[in-house]
Motif scaffolding. Structure first.
Motif, PDB file in Angstrom:
ATOM      1  N   ARG A  79      17.608  97.690  -2.787  1.00 23.29           N
ATOM      2  CA  ARG A  79      16.852  98.875  -3.165  1.00 23.29           C
ATOM      3  C   ARG A  79      17.837  99.881  -3.741  1.00 23.29           C
ATOM      4  O   ARG A  79      18.758 100.317  -3.058  1.00 23.29           O
ATOM      5  CB  ARG A  79      16.145  99.476  -1.952  1.00 23.29           C
ATOM      6  CG  ARG A  79      15.005  98.638  -1.464  1.00 23.29           C
ATOM      7  CD  ARG A  79      14.511  99.147  -0.116  1.00 23.29           C
ATOM      8  NE  ARG A  79      13.777  98.148   0.614  1.00 23.29           N
ATOM      9  CZ  ARG A  79      14.319  97.166   1.334  1.00 23.29           C
ATOM     10  NH1 ARG A  79      15.618  97.060   1.428  1.00 23.29           N
ATOM     11  NH2 ARG A  79      13.572  96.291   1.964  1.00 23.29           N
ATOM     12  N   GLU A  99      18.750 103.493  -5.076  1.00 18.83           N
ATOM     13  CA  GLU A  99      18.287 104.863  -4.868  1.00 18.83           C
ATOM     14  C   GLU A  99      17.672 105.429  -6.142  1.00 18.83           C
ATOM     15  O   GLU A  99      16.649 106.117  -6.093  1.00 18.83           O
ATOM     16  CB  GLU A  99      19.446 105.750  -4.409  1.00 18.83           C
ATOM     17  CG  GLU A  99      19.018 107.166  -4.120  1.00 18.83           C
ATOM     18  CD  GLU A  99      20.170 108.043  -3.648  1.00 18.83           C
ATOM     19  OE1 GLU A  99      19.965 109.270  -3.654  1.00 18.83           O
ATOM     20  OE2 GLU A  99      21.230 107.526  -3.281  1.00 18.83           O
ATOM     21  N   VAL A 151      14.085 104.287  -6.443  1.00 16.36           N
ATOM     22  CA  VAL A 151      13.211 104.974  -5.486  1.00 16.36           C
ATOM     23  C   VAL A 151      12.919 106.387  -5.976  1.00 16.36           C
ATOM     24  O   VAL A 151      11.772 106.837  -5.965  1.00 16.36           O
ATOM     25  CB  VAL A 151      13.839 105.000  -4.075  1.00 16.36           C
ATOM     26  CG1 VAL A 151      13.009 105.829  -3.116  1.00 16.36           C
ATOM     27  CG2 VAL A 151      14.022 103.581  -3.554  1.00 16.36           C
TER      28      VAL A 151
END
Length: 62
Positions: A26, A28, A31
């Motif tokens: 994932r 950042e 996101v």
């Protein structure tokens, strides 16, 4: 756990199991981009967002 007794074998055999159990990277930045452009459609009860990747530029060899 008794109420879920029948669904567990189904989940283990489905593609959902991989999505739920496999570790994913994932980033950042992804996101943050998701939450920056997310919108919720109350009528359809859906979440919409987009995360774009940078396109690789073609480099011509001289």
């Amino acid at each position: 756990m008794e109420p879920f007794k029948e669904i567990v074998p189904f989940l283990k055999e489905s593609r959902i199991a991989k999505a739920l159990t496999e570790k994913h990277k994932r980033y950042e930045s992804h996101v943050r981009m998701f939450w920056k452009f997310v919108r919720y459609d109350e009528k359809e009860k859906k979440i919409y967002s987009a995360v774009q990747r940078k396109m690789k530029t073609d480099r011509t060899l001289m």
